[in-house]
Scaffold this active site. Structure first.
Site, PDB file in Angstrom:
ATOM      1  N   TYR A 106     -11.391  88.230  33.691  1.00  0.00           N
ATOM      2  CA  TYR A 106     -12.145  87.347  34.597  1.00  0.00           C
ATOM      3  C   TYR A 106     -12.710  86.123  33.873  1.00  0.00           C
ATOM      4  O   TYR A 106     -13.507  85.398  34.434  1.00  0.00           O
ATOM      5  CB  TYR A 106     -13.273  88.129  35.271  1.00  0.00           C
ATOM      6  CG  TYR A 106     -12.774  89.213  36.221  1.00  0.00           C
ATOM      7  CD1 TYR A 106     -12.077  88.870  37.372  1.00  0.00           C
ATOM      8  CD2 TYR A 106     -12.995  90.554  35.961  1.00  0.00           C
ATOM      9  CE1 TYR A 106     -11.607  89.852  38.240  1.00  0.00           C
ATOM     10  CE2 TYR A 106     -12.532  91.543  36.834  1.00  0.00           C
ATOM     11  CZ  TYR A 106     -11.837  91.182  37.970  1.00  0.00           C
ATOM     12  OH  TYR A 106     -11.371  92.150  38.839  1.00  0.00           O
ATOM     13  N   ASP A 168     -13.302 101.263  33.876  1.00  0.00           N
ATOM     14  CA  ASP A 168     -12.114 101.656  33.114  1.00  0.00           C
ATOM     15  C   ASP A 168     -12.336 101.608  31.604  1.00  0.00           C
ATOM     16  O   ASP A 168     -11.812 102.430  30.876  1.00  0.00           O
ATOM     17  CB  ASP A 168     -10.934 100.741  33.471  1.00  0.00           C
ATOM     18  CG  ASP A 168     -10.479 100.989  34.891  1.00  0.00           C
ATOM     19  OD1 ASP A 168     -10.047 102.103  35.185  1.00  0.00           O
ATOM     20  OD2 ASP A 168     -10.579 100.068  35.718  1.00  0.00           O
ATOM     21  N   HIS A 420      -4.286  89.122  30.184  1.00  0.00           N
ATOM     22  CA  HIS A 420      -4.199  89.427  31.603  1.00  0.00           C
ATOM     23  C   HIS A 420      -5.243  88.692  32.423  1.00  0.00           C
ATOM     24  O   HIS A 420      -6.257  88.221  31.915  1.00  0.00           O
ATOM     25  CB  HIS A 420      -4.324  90.938  31.832  1.00  0.00           C
ATOM     26  CG  HIS A 420      -5.714  91.462  31.600  1.00  0.00           C
ATOM     27  ND1 HIS A 420      -6.490  91.985  32.600  1.00  0.00           N
ATOM     28  CD2 HIS A 420      -6.466  91.514  30.496  1.00  0.00           C
ATOM     29  CE1 HIS A 420      -7.654  92.342  32.108  1.00  0.00           C
ATOM     30  NE2 HIS A 420      -7.670  92.078  30.837  1.00  0.00           N
ATOM     31  N   TYR A 501     -12.588  90.126  45.749  1.00  0.00           N
ATOM     32  CA  TYR A 501     -13.979  90.565  45.582  1.00  0.00           C
ATOM     33  C   TYR A 501     -14.616  89.964  44.342  1.00  0.00           C
ATOM     34  O   TYR A 501     -15.841  90.019  44.187  1.00  0.00           O
ATOM     35  CB  TYR A 501     -14.045  92.102  45.548  1.00  0.00           C
ATOM     36  CG  TYR A 501     -14.033  92.722  44.164  1.00  0.00           C
ATOM     37  CD1 TYR A 501     -12.843  92.902  43.464  1.00  0.00           C
ATOM     38  CD2 TYR A 501     -15.210  93.131  43.551  1.00  0.00           C
ATOM     39  CE1 TYR A 501     -12.828  93.465  42.209  1.00  0.00           C
ATOM     40  CE2 TYR A 501     -15.205  93.703  42.287  1.00  0.00           C
ATOM     41  CZ  TYR A 501     -14.013  93.868  41.617  1.00  0.00           C
ATOM     42  OH  TYR A 501     -14.012  94.423  40.360  1.00  0.00           O
ATOM     43  N   ARG A 502     -13.827  89.350  43.481  1.00  0.00           N
ATOM     44  CA  ARG A 502     -14.316  88.896  42.181  1.00  0.00           C
ATOM     45  C   ARG A 502     -13.172  88.105  41.573  1.00  0.00           C
ATOM     46  O   ARG A 502     -12.017  88.375  41.869  1.00  0.00           O
ATOM     47  CB  ARG A 502     -14.595  90.139  41.351  1.00  0.00           C
ATOM     48  CG  ARG A 502     -15.059  89.953  39.939  1.00  0.00           C
ATOM     49  CD  ARG A 502     -15.255  91.328  39.327  1.00  0.00           C
ATOM     50  NE  ARG A 502     -15.767  91.237  37.979  1.00  0.00           N
ATOM     51  CZ  ARG A 502     -15.928  92.291  37.178  1.00  0.00           C
ATOM     52  NH1 ARG A 502     -15.636  93.490  37.609  1.00  0.00           N
ATOM     53  NH2 ARG A 502     -16.395  92.154  35.969  1.00  0.00           N
TER      54      ARG A 502
END
Ligand code: ADP
Length: 558
Positions: A106, A168, A420, A501-502
């Protein structure tokens, strides 16, 4: 003494003199050992998860230094934060608060606006202030990671009383993850739902406590600063308090700097059993999701279970090159079937857990098993029935009982120089919808030359569909494709009414534009609050696509 170095990048509309003045004020307040000006490219290293950097996004989908800090400052306490905020208000230097700064996929610790000063809240402010067994909660500072709190429970022989919920990976902060509305996988998986009480330095420099925390504890410590006062005894028990509920506006937002947070812990349920259900065909997703909905709504499924696509599990087990000699094209159906066969997994794999004493678990399991048996070829496993080393079930067995792991890091290495981005749309728990969303995302992944690697995590009434866009950050063409992919997916999904959502820094504006009901009133309302609360626009400008008036959002759009 003031460091004479100039940063590689200054914040917008901040002169070199103003920046120097800001740093000088911070030196006086915080001390030089906690301030690093980013003045040389040698300071920009991608690092890795274990040793994160604070300067930029290590998983850069744009140029490595596209989102770059001018300096990194680590306050020691609330007074330091207030001094830094004061200096920022005087000079217009924007601050980007982080707790641990991993925020993997993110944007890491990187600021949306290059030249912002990254506030490393976690480095020095990392105390577990309280673990309360009777009330089953904790109170933590920004730098407390999931791993830290778990270790605390172990070291203090508290695991037989309390578990915490973990995401996670165990290396992120409890506070940062909760502010981002992250999820974990026990019955306490919705972190924001489970928080209780925040302490925040506002853009004005004032300190606020939310919920019941707004009511002082009658046992005030005479002469102590507000942050050192005991909390109201219900602050970590009841998160609403009285009046407008403001906690939400401090999440995914830019209205303050959090310094403490309360979090509910899960009482040890008195028994635990994880399981895996393998689901053979890709098209079984529809039936599986329709089976899951009533079970989850009825709380037969007690935790946040996941339906993982075969390649997510395959990527945890090995690099792509282990499965194919041509890593430059997406794997086809035959290859996926072969992988599923070799790993003794389904095209989808459902990981869940049962909680409570044996009779309760047995009753729940009989319902779950019977329901999933409607899928032809579905198979059921407990961890002891999977003998392979490093199986994903053994890893999830820990996660679903709140024991942090780092194994999920491995899927990032699916490709060389693996990096990623997460694409995370919300889906209804509905078989048709899930199938459509999966088909669309998979098709676009393939168009970008990438594999579909993803999972559906099941909340109470919706699923967070997490698509892991894995790319080689040293391959410029692939980076461009990954960026194209996420932008395209956002637009594609918006057409179906599916929102994220984010998100990553690079697409915050695009996603905010999709939440556009009634002439973008949601964004405009947030901007009104932003400008009222932070008139100088110093806290995290651009976070979630909310820009203060000092910035022209059209010019900042990517
Ligand atoms: P993690 O702990 O998972 O590595 P970060 O520390 O990177 O996560 O935090 C994720 C995001 O949450 C940050 O980019 C920021 O927007 C927000 N955040 C984190 N900590 C704070 C804080 N103390 N105050 C305000 N916002 C924060």
């Amino acid at each position: 003494m003031v460091q004479s170095k100039s940063p590689l990048v200054l914040p917008p509309n901040v002169s070199s003199d103003a920046f120097t003045k800001f740093i000088a004020s911070c030196y006086d307040a915080v001390g030089s050992e906690h301030i690093e000006v980013i003045s040389s490219t040698s300071q920009i290293n991608d690092g890795d998860y274990i040793k994160p950097n604070y300067t930029h996004d290590p998983h850069h989908v744009l140029r490595q230094d596209f989102f770059l800090a001018s300096a990194v400052i680590a306050p020691r306490n609330v007074a330091d934060v207030q001094a830094i905020v004061k200096a920022a208000n005087e000079t217009g230097v924007p601050l980007w608060p982080i707790s641990i700064g991993r925020n993997s996929g993110y944007g890491g610790a990187a600021p949306r606006v290059s030249g912002s000063v990254v506030l490393n809240m976690g480095k020095n402010m990392n105390k577990i202030l309280e673990v309360n067994v009777e009330g089953a909660y904790c109170l933590v500072e920004p730098g407390v990671t999931f791993q830290d709190l778990h270790q605390y429970l172990v070291d203090n022989n508290l695991r037989d009383k309390l578990w915490l919920d973990v995401p996670d990976l165990g290396g992120g902060s409890i506070l940062g993850n909760t502010l981002e509305r992250g999820v974990g996988y026990t019955p306490y998986g919705d972190h924001f739902m489970m928080h209780s009480g925040m302490e925040i330095v506002l853009p004005s420099g004032e300190l606020i406590r939310t919920g019941m925390g707004a009511m002082p504890n009658p046992n005030q410590r005479e002469g102590a600063r507000p942050e050192d006062q005991p909390w109201n005894e219900s602050a970590q028990l009841f998160n609403y308090g009285f009046g407008p509920y403001i906690d939400g506006i401090f999440t995914q937002s830019n209205l303050g700097i959090a310094t403490k947070m309360g979090m509910w812990l899960m009482p040890n349920p008195g028994g635990y059993q994880s399981y895996l259900i393998t689901i053979p065909r890709e098209e079984d997703l529809k039936q599986a999701v329709d089976i899951i909905r009533p079970l989850r709504l009825g709380m037969i499924l007690q935790n946040v279970p996941t339906i993982r696509h075969i390649l997510l599990d395959a990527a945890v087990m090995n690099h792509k090159s282990h499965y194919t000699s041509n890593i430059d094209k997406p794997l086809d159906d035959d290859e996926l079937d072969q992988i599923a066969k070799d790993l003794n997994l389904g095209r989808w794999n459902f990981y869940g857990a049962l909680y409570g004493p044996e009779p309760i678990r047995d009753a729940m399991w009989s319902v779950v098993k019977q329901s999933f048996s409607a899928i032809p070829g579905a198979k059921f496993y407990f961890p002891e029935e999977r003998t392979e080393e490093n199986s994903v079930l053994h890893m999830r067995h820990k996660t679903m009982q709140g024991i942090p792991t780092f194994d999920e890091l491995r899927w990032v290495s699916w490709l060389p120089n693996g990096s990623h981005l997460f694409f995370s749309p919300i889906a209804r728990v509905n078989g048709d919808d899930a199938t459509k969303q999966f088909a669309l995302t998979k098709r676009r992944c393939h168009e970008a030359g990438l594999d579909f690697i993803g999972t559906f995590t099941i909340g109470m009434r919706e699923m967070h569909h997490i698509v892991c866009i894995v790319f080689d950050r040293k391959n410029e063409a692939q980076k461009k494709k990954a960026h194209w992919l996420i932008k395209t997916l956002i637009d594609d999904c918006a057409k179906h009414g599916w929102g994220e959502y984010r998100t990553h820094l690079a697409v915050m504006d695009q996603i905010m534009d999709t939440y556009s009901f009634n002439d973008n009133v949601f964004r405009r309302f947030n901007e009104t609050i932003k400008n009222a609360v932070d008139p100088n626009g110093i806290i995290a400008p651009g976070k979630s696509g909310v820009w203060p008036k000092q910035y022209n959002r059209d010019e900042w759009k990517l």
